[in-house]
Enzyme design. Structure first.
Site, mmCIF file in Angstrom:
data_model
loop_
_atom_site.group_PDB
_atom_site.id
_atom_site.type_symbol
_atom_site.label_atom_id
_atom_site.label_comp_id
_atom_site.label_asym_id
_atom_site.label_seq_id
_atom_site.Cartn_x
_atom_site.Cartn_y
_atom_site.Cartn_z
ATOM 1 N N TYR A 78 0.854 -1.198 0.000
ATOM 2 C CA TYR A 78 0.000 0.000 0.000
ATOM 3 C C TYR A 78 0.880 1.234 0.000
ATOM 4 O O TYR A 78 1.844 1.315 0.758
ATOM 5 C CB TYR A 78 -0.888 -0.009 1.250
ATOM 6 C CG TYR A 78 -1.813 1.176 1.371
ATOM 7 C CD1 TYR A 78 -2.844 1.390 0.450
ATOM 8 C CD2 TYR A 78 -1.685 2.077 2.434
ATOM 9 C CE1 TYR A 78 -3.711 2.475 0.588
ATOM 10 C CE2 TYR A 78 -2.561 3.158 2.576
ATOM 11 C CZ TYR A 78 -3.571 3.347 1.650
ATOM 12 O OH TYR A 78 -4.426 4.410 1.790
ATOM 13 N N ASP B 253 9.016 2.748 0.214
ATOM 14 C CA ASP B 253 7.954 3.355 1.002
ATOM 15 C C ASP B 253 8.164 2.947 2.455
ATOM 16 O O ASP B 253 7.830 1.841 2.859
ATOM 17 C CB ASP B 253 6.587 2.898 0.488
ATOM 18 C CG ASP B 253 5.452 3.583 1.233
ATOM 19 O OD1 ASP B 253 5.687 4.109 2.341
ATOM 20 O OD2 ASP B 253 4.318 3.578 0.713
ATOM 21 N N LYS C 20 3.834 8.691 9.161
ATOM 22 C CA LYS C 20 3.517 8.073 10.455
ATOM 23 C C LYS C 20 4.463 8.510 11.578
ATOM 24 O O LYS C 20 4.243 9.579 12.141
ATOM 25 C CB LYS C 20 3.390 6.560 10.279
ATOM 26 C CG LYS C 20 2.235 6.253 9.298
ATOM 27 C CD LYS C 20 1.689 4.853 9.279
ATOM 28 C CE LYS C 20 0.380 4.822 8.480
ATOM 29 N NZ LYS C 20 0.396 4.078 7.247
HETATM 30 C C1 PLP Z 1 -0.138 4.602 5.840
HETATM 31 C C2 PLP Z 1 0.672 4.344 4.645
HETATM 32 C C3 PLP Z 1 0.704 5.230 3.546
HETATM 33 C C4 PLP Z 1 -0.253 6.385 3.439
HETATM 34 O O1 PLP Z 1 -0.059 7.356 4.411
HETATM 35 P P1 PLP Z 1 -1.303 8.340 4.743
HETATM 36 O O2 PLP Z 1 -0.696 9.312 5.696
HETATM 37 O O3 PLP Z 1 -2.364 7.465 5.329
HETATM 38 O O4 PLP Z 1 -1.729 8.957 3.472
HETATM 39 C C5 PLP Z 1 1.598 5.004 2.538
HETATM 40 N N1 PLP Z 1 2.434 3.952 2.554
HETATM 41 C C6 PLP Z 1 2.428 3.061 3.572
HETATM 42 C C7 PLP Z 1 3.400 1.936 3.557
HETATM 43 C C8 PLP Z 1 1.530 3.213 4.629
HETATM 44 O O5 PLP Z 1 1.488 2.299 5.603
#
Ligand code: PLP
Length: 427
Positions: free
Chosen positions: A146, A239, A267
């Protein structure tokens, strides 16, 4: 639904009238575990309290940001103090320089960063930059990874889409979706084939995937990916929105010893306030406006409150903090395996990396998204409902990770394991 019998139920009824599904982000609705959500009134340390006064040991921790736990006193003081000086100026501040310096010092692949307000925005901006740098358009991603709800990255994206059983989203233009090639994770043959067929702008990957539940890379897979995408002429984009500052101060790239071309963060660096970032080499990042020609902007980017929360968080993440998180993760993972074996009725395999874990209701730990989806989702749902009834708040989806924080104690872990044993016996 009948007459609401609790304050949560009353708020749920009102929420459903004005918010789609009653929530502002799908997984919060708890639909995949077959119940209504509880509405939260407050939280402190490792515990959250709902509007009916029930208290829970929280293993969601806002889905990753709260590595210090809830309402950490130093963080709250830093944010309050920042708020008294003004909440946003739309002008540069010393704090955002300090946070950028801390990120650059920690992350091996990051010489410069640009801050955004969400991980989604950071991912969207990183792929714009990768396309500008390479002059190519096609992206490679992995099923179950994701990267936020960016149009072109929603195919087989795990997380909330997996939870809701959505393979991709309506509303994404076909041309945009066609510019992303999606292949299974941990599959060297599929990777070799994709690299032979396309000229990629970039590959996006969670170096420690946690949005199909936690499914780490098989030995050698990320090395093969790094070599392959560079030979192809595309950029390696990690990511690290979850793994950054969680699995190590330098993220998965420090832990695994693989330096990406671009890094997406979020995060933990916002400490529970909206902050995210993308970064890479000076050469690549100086393509970003106004240093360069790739446009990207944000009214609240580098917001002073979010930066204060981020700085207060990173200030505490020393060696001892990571040792503590690793010990908590081990204790919880081992305890869950043990009670599942004792109860003996529900095959359970636990994937764990220091700082996060996922218990999968299947006999063997999954290697990819297809295997993760073969977990017994009904049993996971029942497990969650039983845990909630016993004062433990788990991620209400099989396709997410549990997040220990520095506020969790061994007693929290032991109480969770005891509740898990009782829950498994009750299913
Ligand atoms: C949470 C998440 C995102 C998206 O971040 P948001 O602040 O919710 O837009 C992107 N990549 C990873 C791996 C994530 O866990």
């Amino acid at each position: 639904m009948g007459v609401p019998v609790s304050a949560s139920a009353e708020w749920q009824a009102r929420a459903l009238a004005v918010l789609p599904g009653g929530v502002n982000s799908p997984v919060r609705a708890m639909r995949s575990i077959g119940r209504d959500p509880v509405f939260i009134a407050s939280a402190e340390g490792s515990h959250i309290r709902d509007v009916d006064g029930n208290e829970y040991i929280d293993w969601v921790c806002s889905w990753g940001p709260l590595i210090l736990g809830h309402a950490d006193p130093e963080l709250v003081a830093a944010v309050s103090e920042a708020a008294r000086r003004g909440t946003s100026y739309g002008a540069p501040t010393p704090g955002e320089v300090l946070l950028a310096e801390a990120i650059v010092a920690a992350m091996p692949g990051v010489e410069m960063v640009r801050m955004t307000s969400s991980g989604t925005e950071a991912a969207m901006s990183a792929i714009r930059l990768a396309r500008a740098v390479t002059g190519r358009e096609t992206l490679l991603k992995f099923a179950g990874c994701y990267h936020g709800h960016v149009d072109g990255l929603l195919a087989d994206a795990g997380s909330g889409l997996a939870t809701q059983g959505i393979p991709a989203s309506p509303g994404v233009p076909a041309g945009v979706a066609a510019a992303t090639i999606t292949i299974p994770f941990n599959d060297p043959a599929a990777l070799t084939q994709a690299l032979a067929r396309h000229r990629f702008a970039a590959v996006l990957v969670e170096p420690i995937p946690a949005n199909m539940g936690l499914v780490p890379a098989a030995p050698g897979f990320l090395e093969l990916l790094a070599d392959g995408i560079r030979a192809n002429g595309g950029l390696l984009v990690f990511d690290e929105v979850i793994s950054g500052f969680r699995v190590a101060r330098g993220g998965a790239q420090a832990r695994l010893g693989i330096t990406p071309d671009l890094t997406i963060m979020g995060k933990v660096i916002g400490g529970g306030l909206p902050a995210a970032a993308y970064g890479g080499s000076r050469e690549h990042m100086e393509r970003i406006a106004p240093a360069g020609d790739v446009y990207q902007a944000g009214t609240l980017s580098g917001n002073p409150l979010a930066v204060a929360a981020g700085l207060a968080t990173l200030a505490r993440l020393d060696r001892a903090a990571y040792d503590r998180l690793a010990a908590l993760t081990d204790r919880l993972a081992a305890g869950l395996r043990e009670v599942a074996a004792q109860v003996g009725r529900h095959p359970l395999s636990v994937r764990a990396v220091p700082g996060l874990l996922t218990p999968f209701f299947r006999a063997d730990a999954p290697e990819d998204y297809a295997q993760a989806r073969e977990s017994n989702l009904e049993t996971y749902g029942a497990f969650c409902r039983e845990l909630l009834a016993r004062g433990v708040y788990p991620p209400p989806s099989q396709f997410e990770a549990w997040f220990p924080s520095l506020a969790h104690t061994d007693a929290d872990v032991d109480a969770t394991i005891a509740a898990a044993g009782a829950a498994l016996a009750a299913i």
